[in-house]
Design a protein around this motif. Structure first.
Motif, PDB file in Angstrom:
ATOM      1  N   CYS A  58     -17.912  72.064  20.908  1.00 49.70           N
ATOM      2  CA  CYS A  58     -17.870  70.824  20.145  1.00 49.70           C
ATOM      3  C   CYS A  58     -18.761  70.770  18.908  1.00 49.70           C
ATOM      4  CB  CYS A  58     -18.169  69.651  21.080  1.00 49.70           C
ATOM      5  SG  CYS A  58     -16.882  69.443  22.330  1.00 49.70           S
ATOM      6  N   SER A  59     -19.105  71.909  18.335  1.00 46.84           N
ATOM      7  CA  SER A  59     -19.740  71.918  17.010  1.00 46.84           C
ATOM      8  C   SER A  59     -19.668  73.315  16.431  1.00 46.84           C
ATOM      9  CB  SER A  59     -21.204  71.453  17.069  1.00 46.84           C
ATOM     10  OG  SER A  59     -22.081  72.532  17.318  1.00 46.84           O
ATOM     11  N   ASN A  60     -19.685  73.383  15.112  1.00 44.98           N
ATOM     12  CA  ASN A  60     -19.571  74.688  14.448  1.00 44.98           C
ATOM     13  C   ASN A  60     -20.785  75.584  14.684  1.00 44.98           C
ATOM     14  OD1 ASN A  60     -21.323  73.217  12.819  1.00 44.98           O
ATOM     15  ND2 ASN A  60     -20.007  73.253  11.017  1.00 44.98           N
ATOM     16  N   MET A  61     -21.986  74.979  14.759  1.00 43.81           N
ATOM     17  CA  MET A  61     -23.178  75.797  14.974  1.00 43.81           C
ATOM     18  C   MET A  61     -23.196  76.384  16.386  1.00 43.81           C
ATOM     19  SD  MET A  61     -24.520  75.869  12.084  1.00 43.81           S
ATOM     20  CE  MET A  61     -26.060  76.722  12.412  1.00 43.81           C
ATOM     21  N   MET A  62     -22.764  75.602  17.379  1.00 42.65           N
ATOM     22  CA  MET A  62     -22.684  76.140  18.733  1.00 42.65           C
ATOM     23  C   MET A  62     -21.613  77.228  18.816  1.00 42.65           C
ATOM     24  SD  MET A  62     -23.458  72.982  21.389  1.00 42.65           S
ATOM     25  CE  MET A  62     -21.947  72.093  21.066  1.00 42.65           C
ATOM     26  N   THR A  63     -20.559  77.090  18.009  1.00 35.71           N
ATOM     27  CA  THR A  63     -19.530  78.134  17.952  1.00 35.71           C
ATOM     28  C   THR A  63     -20.126  79.442  17.450  1.00 35.71           C
ATOM     29  OG1 THR A  63     -17.774  76.510  17.574  1.00 35.71           O
ATOM     30  CG2 THR A  63     -17.298  78.778  16.975  1.00 35.71           C
ATOM     31  N   MET A  64     -20.992  79.349  16.450  1.00 38.62           N
ATOM     32  CA  MET A  64     -21.676  80.547  15.935  1.00 38.62           C
ATOM     33  C   MET A  64     -22.476  81.218  17.041  1.00 38.62           C
ATOM     34  SD  MET A  64     -21.403  81.367  12.608  1.00 38.62           S
ATOM     35  CE  MET A  64     -22.987  81.906  11.975  1.00 38.62           C
ATOM     36  N   GLY A  65     -23.204  80.430  17.807  1.00 31.13           N
ATOM     37  CA  GLY A  65     -23.992  80.973  18.905  1.00 31.13           C
ATOM     38  C   GLY A  65     -23.119  81.601  19.972  1.00 31.13           C
ATOM     39  N   SER A  66     -21.971  80.987  20.221  1.00 36.21           N
ATOM     40  CA  SER A  66     -21.034  81.502  21.218  1.00 36.21           C
ATOM     41  C   SER A  66     -20.489  82.863  20.796  1.00 36.21           C
ATOM     42  CB  SER A  66     -19.890  80.510  21.415  1.00 36.21           C
ATOM     43  OG  SER A  66     -19.007  80.956  22.419  1.00 36.21           O
ATOM     44  N   ILE A  67     -20.124  82.986  19.537  1.00 35.50           N
ATOM     45  CA  ILE A  67     -19.611  84.267  19.019  1.00 35.50           C
ATOM     46  C   ILE A  67     -20.651  85.365  19.188  1.00 35.50           C
ATOM     47  CG2 ILE A  67     -18.904  85.477  16.915  1.00 35.50           C
ATOM     48  CD1 ILE A  67     -17.739  82.749  15.979  1.00 35.50           C
ATOM     49  N   LYS A  68     -21.903  85.037  18.892  1.00 34.11           N
ATOM     50  CA  LYS A  68     -22.994  86.006  19.047  1.00 34.11           C
ATOM     51  C   LYS A  68     -23.100  86.477  20.500  1.00 34.11           C
ATOM     52  CE  LYS A  68     -28.016  86.494  18.540  1.00 34.11           C
ATOM     53  NZ  LYS A  68     -29.292  85.784  18.279  1.00 34.11           N
ATOM     54  N   ALA A  69     -23.004  85.526  21.439  1.00 32.57           N
ATOM     55  CA  ALA A  69     -23.104  85.873  22.862  1.00 32.57           C
ATOM     56  C   ALA A  69     -21.956  86.774  23.299  1.00 32.57           C
ATOM     57  CB  ALA A  69     -23.119  84.596  23.700  1.00 32.57           C
ATOM     58  N   VAL A  70     -20.746  86.457  22.861  1.00 34.13           N
ATOM     59  CA  VAL A  70     -19.577  87.271  23.219  1.00 34.13           C
ATOM     60  C   VAL A  70     -19.735  88.701  22.709  1.00 34.13           C
ATOM     61  CG1 VAL A  70     -17.093  87.574  22.868  1.00 34.13           C
ATOM     62  CG2 VAL A  70     -18.005  85.299  23.342  1.00 34.13           C
ATOM     63  N   MET A  71     -20.197  88.831  21.484  1.00 35.46           N
ATOM     64  CA  MET A  71     -20.372  90.163  20.886  1.00 35.46           C
ATOM     65  C   MET A  71     -21.454  90.963  21.605  1.00 35.46           C
ATOM     66  SD  MET A  71     -19.999  89.446  16.789  1.00 35.46           S
ATOM     67  CE  MET A  71     -18.380  89.243  16.038  1.00 35.46           C
ATOM     68  N   GLU A  72     -22.541  90.293  21.962  1.00 38.32           N
ATOM     69  CA  GLU A  72     -23.641  90.980  22.662  1.00 38.32           C
ATOM     70  C   GLU A  72     -23.197  91.525  24.016  1.00 38.32           C
ATOM     71  OE1 GLU A  72     -27.304  88.980  23.165  1.00 38.32           O
ATOM     72  OE2 GLU A  72     -27.780  88.950  21.024  1.00 38.32           O
ATOM     73  N   GLU A  73     -22.252  90.830  24.637  1.00 38.43           N
ATOM     74  CA  GLU A  73     -21.757  91.249  25.948  1.00 38.43           C
ATOM     75  C   GLU A  73     -20.606  92.255  25.834  1.00 38.43           C
ATOM     76  OE1 GLU A  73     -22.987  90.414  28.954  1.00 38.43           O
ATOM     77  OE2 GLU A  73     -24.605  89.342  27.917  1.00 38.43           O
ATOM     78  N   ASN A  74     -20.373  92.722  24.590  1.00 37.56           N
ATOM     79  CA  ASN A  74     -19.280  93.666  24.325  1.00 37.56           C
ATOM     80  C   ASN A  74     -17.925  93.132  24.801  1.00 37.56           C
ATOM     81  OD1 ASN A  74     -20.870  95.751  23.112  1.00 37.56           O
ATOM     82  ND2 ASN A  74     -21.636  96.262  25.154  1.00 37.56           N
ATOM     83  N   LYS A  75     -17.755  91.823  24.637  1.00 37.78           N
ATOM     84  CA  LYS A  75     -16.497  91.166  24.970  1.00 37.78           C
ATOM     85  C   LYS A  75     -15.723  90.890  23.689  1.00 37.78           C
ATOM     86  CE  LYS A  75     -17.669  90.619  29.391  1.00 37.78           C
ATOM     87  NZ  LYS A  75     -16.976  91.285  30.515  1.00 37.78           N
ATOM     88  N   LYS A  76     -14.465  90.498  23.867  1.00 41.16           N
ATOM     89  CA  LYS A  76     -13.624  90.223  22.716  1.00 41.16           C
ATOM     90  C   LYS A  76     -13.057  88.806  22.775  1.00 41.16           C
ATOM     91  CE  LYS A  76     -12.121  94.984  21.807  1.00 41.16           C
ATOM     92  NZ  LYS A  76     -10.954  95.905  21.684  1.00 41.16           N
ATOM     93  N   ILE A  77     -12.898  88.237  21.580  1.00 38.40           N
ATOM     94  CA  ILE A  77     -12.239  86.939  21.421  1.00 38.40           C
ATOM     95  C   ILE A  77     -10.826  87.214  20.877  1.00 38.40           C
ATOM     96  CG2 ILE A  77     -12.302  84.712  20.217  1.00 38.40           C
ATOM     97  CD1 ILE A  77     -15.338  85.161  19.848  1.00 38.40           C
ATOM     98  N   PRO A  78      -9.774  86.731  21.500  1.00 41.22           N
ATOM     99  CA  PRO A  78      -9.732  85.844  22.668  1.00 41.22           C
ATOM    100  C   PRO A  78      -9.479  86.579  23.990  1.00 41.22           C
ATOM    101  CG  PRO A  78      -7.590  85.895  21.638  1.00 41.22           C
ATOM    102  CD  PRO A  78      -8.451  86.845  20.850  1.00 41.22           C
ATOM    103  N   ASP A  79      -9.450  87.908  23.978  1.00 37.67           N
ATOM    104  CA  ASP A  79      -9.071  88.647  25.187  1.00 37.67           C
ATOM    105  C   ASP A  79      -9.943  88.302  26.387  1.00 37.67           C
ATOM    106  OD1 ASP A  79      -7.210  89.771  23.590  1.00 37.67           O
ATOM    107  OD2 ASP A  79      -8.073  91.786  23.555  1.00 37.67           O
ATOM    108  N   ASP A  80     -11.251  88.261  26.158  1.00 35.98           N
ATOM    109  CA  ASP A  80     -12.177  87.969  27.261  1.00 35.98           C
ATOM    110  C   ASP A  80     -12.570  86.495  27.318  1.00 35.98           C
ATOM    111  OD1 ASP A  80     -12.583  90.736  28.260  1.00 35.98           O
ATOM    112  OD2 ASP A  80     -13.364  91.040  26.241  1.00 35.98           O
TER     113      ASP A  80
END
Length: 342
Positions: free
Chosen positions: A249-271
Motif C-alpha cells: 500500500c505505498s510506493n516506498m514499501m514496494t521498493m523495500g519489498s523488491i529489495k527483499a525479493v532480490m536478496e532472497e534470490n527470488k523472482k517477481i512474479p514467479d515467486d
C-alpha cells in the motif's frame, strides 16, 4: 530556536490573542497587561518573523503545506500540483514535513496558527478509528481555511480531495485473484489513517466476494517506510505455504519489498507477485516492471490548491466540498501467476 508568541504568552500569563494585539497594535489591551507583555518580549529577546510581519501588513500571501514524507515522490507530486496553482494566485508556500509523527504534525499546526498563515493543505497522519482530542482540537481551532489531501480524517467536515481507497484495495486484490492467486497478502499503511483502513477494507471485500478466506496472518501492518516493506516481505517469503502474491500500500514499501525479493534470490512474479500503490519512476529507469494503483497525485495537489484558493477568496462560503477520485491500475506484468500460466 528563538522565542515564540506562545513563550511570550506563557511568561506574561496571557492568551496568544492578547500578545498578537500588542505585537500588531490592534485592539485594546490594558496598560498593565501591555507592559507585562512588552517586558516578556524584552526578557525573551523575541524578534517577530518576516512571515508574521509581512502578513500583518498584507505584503505577502503564504499558505502552509503539511506532508508526512517529503522524500516520497508521491508527496513530491502533490506538492508540485499545489505549487503550480499557488503561483497562479500569487501565493507562497511554507512546507512542513512530519515524518509520520503526530507530535511533528501538531507542532506544524501550531506554527501555522501562530504565524497566521492564510490557509493550510495537509495530508494528516491521524484519522482512523482512534480519537485524539488534542489533535482534533488543534485542527478545529486553527481558524483558517483547511483542505485535506489524499488522506481524510474520520468524522471530519473539512474540505478535501481524496482517493477512493476502498476501490484501490479492492481492484488490486481482484486483479491478483483473476490471475489465479488464492493466497494473497497485504502490507497496509498506518492503520491510524482512514486511507490505510479503507485499502484494507477493499482487500478483504475482494477476497470475500470471491469466496476466499481472509487470513489474518496474511495481513501485515506497515507504515509507508521502505525498511518496513523490506522486513515484512522477508517474513512473507519465509512463511511455509505462504502467499503467492502481495498488495503493497505505498510506493516506498514496494521498493523495500523488491529489495527483499532480490536478496532472497527470488523472482517477481514467479515467486511473489506484487501489486503496489503509486508510481515510482526510478523503477522504470532500471527496468523493473511493477503493476501499481495510480491516483494521479499531481491532480490531487492541483485540485486541493484550487479548493483552498476558493476558500481564501470567499467564493466557497460555508459549503463543504469533498471530492473523491477513482484510482486506476497500470499493468506492468508483476501481477502474473504461475498457476494461471501453466
Amino acid at each position: 530556536m528563538g522565542a515564540t508568541i506562545s513563550d511570550i504568552a506563557k511568561k506574561a500569563g496571557v492568551s496568544l490573542a492578547t500578545v498578537s494585539r500588542v505585537l500588531n497594535s490592534s485592539g485594546y489591551v490594558k496598560e498593565e497587561t501591555k507592559n507585562r507583555i512588552l517586558k516578556a518580549i524584552k526578557d525573551l529577546n523575541y524578534t517577530p518573523s518576516a512571515i508574521a510581519r509581512g502578513l500583518s501588513k498584507n505584503e505577502i500571501n503564504i499558505i502552509g503545506v503539511i506532508v508526512p514524507d517529503i522524500t516520497n515522490s508521491y508527496f513530491g507530486e502533490i506538492i508540485k500540483g499545489i505549487s503550480e496553482i499557488a503561483e497562479r494566485h500569487n501565493l507562497n508556500i511554507v512546507l512542513f514535513n512530519t515524518d509520520d509523527k503526530l507530535e511533528k504534525e501538531l507542532r506544524a499546526l501550531n506554527v501555522i496558527k501562530e504565524q497566521r498563515l492564510m490557509g493550510v493543505i495537509m495530508t494528516p497522519i491521524f484519522g482512523g478509528d482512534e480519537f485524539n482530542s488534542v489533535y482534533f482540537n488543534t485542527i478545529e481551532n486553527l481558524s483558517i481555511p483547511i483542505v485535506l489531501v489524499a488522506t481524510d480524517i474520520k468524522h471530519s467536515t473539512f474540505n478535501g480531495v481524496f482517493v477512493d481507497n476502498i476501490k484501490g484495495g479492492f481492484d488490486a486484490t481482484s486483479l491478483l485473484i483473476r490471475e489465479g492467486h488464492k493466497k494473497i497478502s497485504i502490507i497496509t499503511g498506518l492503520l491510524s489513517s482512514e486511507r490505510a483502513v479503507h485499502e484494507l477494507i477493499g482487500y478483504k471485500k475482494a477476497l470475500t466476494l470471491n469466496n476466499l478466506c481472509v487470513e489474518e496472518n496474511f495481513i501485515f501492518k506497515g507504515d509507508y517506510k521502505l525498511e518496513t516493506g523490506y522486513e515484512l516481505t522477508k517474513k512473507i517469503l519465509s512463511m511455509e505455504d505462504g502467499p503467492t502474491a502481495v498488495v503493497i500500500c505505498s510506493n516506498m514499501m514496494t521498493m523495500g519489498s523488491i529489495k527483499a525479493v532480490m536478496e532472497e534470490n527470488k523472482k517477481i512474479p514467479d515467486d511473489l507477485a506484487i501489486v503496489g500503490f503509486n508510481k515510482l519512476e526510478v523503477l522504470d529507469m532500471v527496468g523493473i516492471n511493477i503493476t501499481y494503483v495510480e491516483d494521479s497525485p499531481i491532480d490531487l495537489g492541483r485540485t486541493a490548491m484550487n479548493m483552498l484558493n476558493e476558500k481564501i477568496e470567499g467564493k466557497e462560503k460555508n459549503e463543504v466540498k469533498r471530492i473523491r477520485i477513482s484510482p486506476t491500475i497500470i499493468l506492468k506484468g508483476s501481477e502474473k501467476s504461475k498457476i494461471k500460466n501453466k
